[in-house]
Structure formats: structure tokens, C-alpha cells
Design a protein around this motif. Structure first.
Motif, short mmCIF file in Angstrom:
data_model
loop_
_atom_site.label_atom_id
_atom_site.label_comp_id
_atom_site.label_asym_id
_atom_site.label_seq_id
_atom_site.Cartn_x
_atom_site.Cartn_y
_atom_site.Cartn_z
N ILE A 139 0.86 -1.17 0.00
CA ILE A 139 0.00 0.00 0.00
C ILE A 139 0.90 1.23 0.00
O ILE A 139 2.04 1.17 0.46
N TYR A 140 0.39 2.34 -0.52
CA TYR A 140 1.26 3.45 -0.88
C TYR A 140 0.98 4.72 -0.09
O TYR A 140 -0.13 4.94 0.41
N ILE A 141 2.02 5.56 -0.03
CA ILE A 141 1.85 6.92 0.48
C ILE A 141 1.25 7.72 -0.66
O ILE A 141 1.94 8.27 -1.51
N GLU A 142 -0.08 7.72 -0.72
CA GLU A 142 -0.79 8.30 -1.85
C GLU A 142 -2.14 8.86 -1.41
O GLU A 142 -2.66 8.52 -0.35
N LYS A 143 -2.71 9.68 -2.23
CA LYS A 143 -4.04 10.23 -2.01
C LYS A 143 -5.06 9.10 -1.95
O LYS A 143 -5.04 8.19 -2.77
N GLY A 144 -5.94 9.16 -0.96
CA GLY A 144 -7.00 8.17 -0.84
C GLY A 144 -6.68 7.01 0.07
O GLY A 144 -7.58 6.24 0.44
N ASN A 145 -5.41 6.84 0.48
CA ASN A 145 -5.05 5.74 1.36
C ASN A 145 -5.15 6.22 2.81
O ASN A 145 -4.25 6.89 3.32
N ARG A 146 -6.25 5.85 3.46
CA ARG A 146 -6.50 6.33 4.82
C ARG A 146 -6.08 5.34 5.89
O ARG A 146 -6.41 5.51 7.06
N ALA A 147 -5.32 4.33 5.49
CA ALA A 147 -4.74 3.43 6.48
C ALA A 147 -3.70 4.18 7.31
O ALA A 147 -3.04 5.10 6.82
N GLN A 148 -3.58 3.82 8.57
CA GLN A 148 -2.59 4.47 9.43
C GLN A 148 -1.22 3.86 9.23
O GLN A 148 -1.08 2.66 8.98
N LEU A 149 -0.19 4.70 9.36
CA LEU A 149 1.19 4.21 9.20
C LEU A 149 1.48 3.08 10.17
O LEU A 149 2.20 2.14 9.85
N GLY A 150 0.92 3.18 11.36
CA GLY A 150 1.16 2.17 12.38
C GLY A 150 0.50 0.83 12.10
O GLY A 150 0.72 -0.13 12.83
N SER A 151 -0.30 0.76 11.04
CA SER A 151 -0.98 -0.49 10.71
C SER A 151 -0.07 -1.45 9.95
O SER A 151 -0.43 -2.61 9.73
N VAL A 152 1.10 -0.97 9.51
CA VAL A 152 2.06 -1.84 8.82
C VAL A 152 3.34 -1.92 9.65
O VAL A 152 3.64 -1.03 10.44
#
Length: 229
Positions: A182-195
Motif C-alpha cells: 500500500i502506498y503513500i498516496e491520495k485516498g489511502n486512509r490506512a494508518q502508518l502504524g498499521s504496517v
């Protein structure tokens, strides 16, 4: 093998390249040196389209292409030149991911950015270091990939540069399959801490510049604080 050990393979390979690269070498030679070094250090394969080292020089450093389409250019390193090297070693199902911009002046590598004579190149490398420094200050486990995308692209613009990435992103999670990133991109609302781990790899250039700059590290959170792998 653990992630930090595989990432160490990439870091040691860049150090090796800095001791070997000279004017007159070809990009194919540099790629071969890098890939053979990673294998000698324990890498068993290369996770990104089986290309261990993406190598660009001169004006081609602005290019951003998928590994699916990458071919090493038939170019020779000049007395004063700029090179980007992006490495993707793999051991089993564990990835490393590491990129640096290397400057050649008077036929040899300049390892300290402060000693680079070409002002434009020096500023490019120092801006990359600044972006990574800001990442360490800004990112928290609850920060979303999208929030980081907007914050960093705004900072890139305010610093006088543009994002060159062909997909517009600034990094990705470390996975075991390319399709699962998954990417550092527009629309990705996952949290950084989830990976467990993610890369930050801004590829930038001046708006009307002829050269691109890249610096990539893998990061992770420890007790809520972001650290470089």
C-alpha cells in the motif's frame, strides 16, 4: 533473516559502490557490481521485477519508470556526473529497499554532500535529507498514508521542487508480494502504524531542472516513535 539484516545488505552495497564508481564506468558495470555485491552479502533474489539495482545517470535521473519496463541505459559516467541507485535485495520473503543519489566530481565520488561543488546538486541532496528529517518529526502511528502524502508533497513544493514519481506516491509498505503493497498516496486512509515497515522515497527535481534526486529508507515505529531501519 530479519528486515534490518536485509536492509544492511543494501546499505553496505551503496558504500561499496561509492568506493568503486569512477568516471568512465558504464551503468551496466555499476548495476552488475551492485547486484553481485548484494548476492555475495547474502541476498538470494531481487524482489522488484528481479532487478536488483536501478541505475540512472545525468539527465536520466529525472526518469521514473516501473521495473517492468526498466532497461539499463548504455551510458558512461562522465568526469562530473550524477547517479541514482535504487536497490531491492531479498532473502527468502524478506525485502530490503534503499536508494541514494551519488555525485561524481573530477572523476570520483563525493561522499559528503557539504563537499559537493555543484550548487544545484548539493541543494538537491540536502533537500532530500531535510525531507527525511521532517518525516521523523511529523509521522506518528496514527498518521495516515494520505496525510503523509499531502504533507510531504506540500513540503516538496514549498522547498522549490516537484515530485517525479510516475505514480505520484512517496513510498509504500514493505510486504512479501509486490501486489500487497500500500502506498503513500491520495485516498489511502490506512494508518502508518498499521504496517510493520514502510519506505519513504521522495524522487524530486527542480520544476525546470535537468536532474533528479532520490533518497530512500525503510522506517518503523518503536514505542510510538518513528525510526529508520
Amino acid at each position: 533473516m530479519k528486515h534490518f539484516e536485509v536492509q544492511k545488505i543494501a546499505k553496505q552495497t551503496v558504500e561499496f559502490l561509492q568506493s568503486q564508481i569512477r568516471a568512465g564506468m558504464t551503468l551496466t558495470e555499476i548495476r552488475r557490481l551492485a547486484e553481485n555485491k548484494m548476492l555475495s552479502l547474502g541476498a538470494t533474489s531481487f524482489w522488484y521485477w528481479n532487478v536488483g539495482a536501478f541505475v540512472f545517470s545525468g539527465g536520466d535521473t529525472v526518469l521514473s519508470v516501473s521495473g517492468r519496463h526498466y532497461k539499463t541505459a548504455e551510458k558512461v559516467i562522465a568526469e562530473n556526473d550524477i547517479i541514482t541507485v535504487d536497490l531491492s535485495p531479498q532473502v527468502g520473503d524478506v525485502w530490503g529497499d534503499f536508494a541514494r543519489t551519488i555525485i561524481i566530481e573530477n572523476g570520483a565520488v563525493v561522499t559528503d554532500a557539504d563537499n559537493i561543488n555543484n550548487f544545484e546538486w548539493k541543494q538537491g541532496l540536502l533537500t532530500e535529507k531535510k525531507l527525511h528529517g521532517e518525516l521523523l518529526k511529523f509521522a506518528a502511528p496514527q498518521t495516515t498514508f494520505e496525510e503523509l502524502y499531502f504533507y510531504m508533497n506540500d513540503l516538496i513544493s514549498k522547498s522549490g521542487y516537484k515530485n517525479l514519481d510516475f505514480m505520484g506516491n512517496l513510498g509504500h509498505s514493505i510486504a512479501t508480494c509486490k501486489e500487497d503493497r500500500i502506498y503513500i498516496e491520495k485516498g489511502n486512509r490506512a494508518q502508518l502504524g498499521s504496517v510493520d515497515y514502510f519506505t519513504f522515497e521522495p524522487h524530486i527535481a527542480l520544476p525546470d531542472g535537468n536532474f533528479g534526486y532520490k533518497r530512500e529508507n525503510i522506517y518503523f515505529f518503536e514505542n510510538g516513535k518513528l525510526k529508520e531501519l
